[in-house]
Design a protein around this motif. Structure first.
Motif, PDB file in Angstrom:
ATOM      1  N   ARG A 101      -1.295  -2.572  -6.364  1.00 56.95           N
ATOM      2  CA  ARG A 101      -2.562  -3.348  -6.345  1.00 56.95           C
ATOM      3  C   ARG A 101      -2.628  -4.323  -5.254  1.00 56.95           C
ATOM      4  NH1 ARG A 101      -4.736  -6.244 -11.936  1.00 56.95           N
ATOM      5  NH2 ARG A 101      -7.098  -5.959 -11.352  1.00 56.95           N
ATOM      6  N   GLU A 102      -1.495  -4.753  -4.652  1.00 59.00           N
ATOM      7  CA  GLU A 102      -1.822  -5.964  -3.737  1.00 59.00           C
ATOM      8  C   GLU A 102      -1.849  -5.218  -2.412  1.00 59.00           C
ATOM      9  OE1 GLU A 102       0.559  -5.629  -6.185  1.00 59.00           O
ATOM     10  OE2 GLU A 102       0.111  -7.708  -7.316  1.00 59.00           O
ATOM     11  N   GLU A 119      -2.025  -0.719 -10.719  1.00 59.98           N
ATOM     12  CA  GLU A 119      -3.484  -1.031 -11.161  1.00 59.98           C
ATOM     13  C   GLU A 119      -3.524  -0.500 -12.697  1.00 59.98           C
ATOM     14  OE1 GLU A 119      -6.240   1.151  -8.984  1.00 59.98           O
ATOM     15  OE2 GLU A 119      -7.542  -0.502  -9.087  1.00 59.98           O
ATOM     16  N   ARG A 136      -4.730   2.415  -3.402  1.00 58.30           N
ATOM     17  CA  ARG A 136      -5.394   3.766  -3.698  1.00 58.30           C
ATOM     18  C   ARG A 136      -5.268   4.794  -2.357  1.00 58.30           C
ATOM     19  NH1 ARG A 136     -10.885   2.731  -7.462  1.00 58.30           N
ATOM     20  NH2 ARG A 136      -9.701   2.051  -9.010  1.00 58.30           N
ATOM     21  N   CYS A 154      -3.358  -3.015   1.101  1.00 58.95           N
ATOM     22  CA  CYS A 154      -4.548  -3.375   2.065  1.00 58.95           C
ATOM     23  C   CYS A 154      -5.780  -2.440   1.253  1.00 58.95           C
ATOM     24  CB  CYS A 154      -4.184  -3.200   3.201  1.00 58.95           C
ATOM     25  SG  CYS A 154      -3.757  -1.711   3.816  1.00 58.95           S
ATOM     26  N   SER A 155      -5.365  -1.369   0.379  1.00 55.22           N
ATOM     27  CA  SER A 155      -6.530  -0.552  -0.025  1.00 55.22           C
ATOM     28  C   SER A 155      -6.347  -0.714  -1.523  1.00 55.22           C
ATOM     29  CB  SER A 155      -6.266   0.969   0.568  1.00 55.22           C
ATOM     30  OG  SER A 155      -6.823   0.872   2.090  1.00 55.22           O
ATOM     31  N   ARG A 156      -5.782  -1.781  -1.863  1.00 54.47           N
ATOM     32  CA  ARG A 156      -5.485  -1.638  -3.362  1.00 54.47           C
ATOM     33  C   ARG A 156      -4.490  -0.738  -3.964  1.00 54.47           C
ATOM     34  NH1 ARG A 156      -8.625  -5.097  -6.314  1.00 54.47           N
ATOM     35  NH2 ARG A 156      -8.471  -3.362  -8.346  1.00 54.47           N
ATOM     36  N   ASP A 195      -8.988   0.491 -14.843  1.00 50.70           N
ATOM     37  CA  ASP A 195      -9.750   0.310 -13.432  1.00 50.70           C
ATOM     38  C   ASP A 195      -9.407   1.589 -12.859  1.00 50.70           C
ATOM     39  OD1 ASP A 195     -10.101  -2.542 -13.883  1.00 50.70           O
ATOM     40  OD2 ASP A 195      -8.859  -3.273 -12.275  1.00 50.70           O
ATOM     41  N   GLU A 238       0.641  -1.168   0.123  1.00 45.62           N
ATOM     42  CA  GLU A 238       0.197   0.185   0.026  1.00 45.62           C
ATOM     43  C   GLU A 238       0.805   1.166   0.095  1.00 45.62           C
ATOM     44  OE1 GLU A 238      -3.296  -0.110  -0.216  1.00 45.62           O
ATOM     45  OE2 GLU A 238      -3.206   2.100  -0.552  1.00 45.62           O
TER      46      GLU A 238
END
Length: 337
Positions: free
Chosen positions: A102-103, A321, A109, A105-107, A325, A97
């Motif tokens: 992407r891996e 990401e 973002r 915990c909040s993707r 997406d 994060e």
């Protein structure tokens, strides 16, 4: 420049069995080594954006989180990496994060200030000063209305007490008798402003008590004192169904953030507070009473460092990401609950 007095270092016997004491020490080492790695990666521009480190304050997160139960909710600030880790988030997901992968915990973002994990009931990671306080009151209200047996522990800095959000949350929690444990991490500086330069009333417990809450004050550099204070306070919240305010006096050894030139406090003051460092004082106490050897300490430290190295490698190998997406989750899908 300020010259805040520095109390004597924590001392005395540790009243825990060896297994628990070593687990507590391991928790503080995991946070310290992870934060040091984050600082390094930030310098290498692998981590970008804002980064607020917790180095020096480890006793608060470890002592407090150890005193909570799995069903409890946890709400934290933007200096929340340690809380997330101790709450059970995988270090791999935290580090990814940080990278924005992407891996995460909040993707990827949210970044450093928005760690989140519903499975462990860790509700942030809130970037706005005081922003988690109304959220904590809301979670506690939901639990009360649903008859769910849990409390909400909300961590925030002393600067948040100057915000309206604190007074709104404290008022409603006391008025509606909500099970909120207010955990104030008083590290003496709201960003670069000492408490006495921004608050007419520097007795934070007095402010909280004005809402009819019970209050407790503890040495946030002493993990034993933190655990005792939070455990007793949590029990009070559970048994009485009312909020309790805990002030944990601590000190951060690093600047407010990586952008902070730290012109507001003397280097001598920081060095003086390092004599109260929670890891080395706790380690010294355990060694003095025969509960820890140097070899055992080195094993714990090596394990923490190995976990950090693996997490950094995991994040490095993570994926960005895809562009398609980019708008995912920006709006709720039509018909979604």
């Amino acid at each position: 420049m300020s010259h805040l007095p520095v109390p004597p270092p924590p001392s005395g016997p540790v009243p825990w069995d060896k297994a628990f004491a070593l687990a507590v020490l391991a928790g503080m080492l995991r946070i310290r080594r992870m934060e040091e790695k984050c600082a390094q990666l930030y310098g290498e521009q692998k981590i970008r954006g804002f980064l607020h480190l917790y180095i020096g304050e480890e006793a608060v997160a470890v002592g407090a989180l150890r005193a909570l139960q799995p069903q409890d909710n946890v709400v934290a600030t933007y200096r929340e990496h340690g809380h997330a880790l101790l709450r059970g988030l995988a270090m791999n997901g935290i580090m990814a994060e940080m990278y924005g992968k992407r891996e995460g915990c909040s993707r990827g973002r949210g970044g450093s200030m928005h760690l989140f994990d519903r499975a462990t009931r860790f509700y942030g990671g809130n970037a706005i000063v005081g922003g988690g306080l109304p959220l904590a009151a809301g979670l506690a209200l939901a639990d009360k209305m649903a008859g769910r047996q849990a409390l909400t522990a909300c961590f925030f800095g002393e600067g948040a007490i100057a915000e309206g959000a604190f007074h709104e949350a404290a008022n409603l929690a006391a008025l509606w008798q909500l099970p909120v444990l207010f955990c104030c991490e008083n590290n003496l500086y709201a960003m670069g402003t000492a408490l006495a330069r921004s608050e007419a009333q520097t007795d934070l417990c007095m402010k909280a008590a004005s809402y009819g809450m019970a209050t407790v004050q503890a040495d946030g550099m002493d993990v034993v004192a933190v655990f005792d204070a939070v455990q007793r306070s949590a029990q009070q919240v559970r048994s009485q169904g009312r909020p309790v305010f805990v002030e944990l006096k601590t000190y951060r050894f690093r600047a407010h953030s990586m952008f902070d030139p730290e012109l507001y406090r003397d280097k001598a003051e920081v060095q003086a507070w390092k004599t109260r460092g929670p890891i080395h004082t706790f380690t010294a106490r355990l060694k003095a009473q025969g509960s820890l050897t140097e070899d055992e300490f080195l094993v714990l430290d090596a394990a923490a460092q190995a976990e950090v190295d693996a997490a950094a490698a995991f994040a490095e190998a993570g994926t960005w990401e895809p562009v398609e997406d980019l708008l995912r989750d920006v709006h709720t899908r039509e018909g979604a609950a």
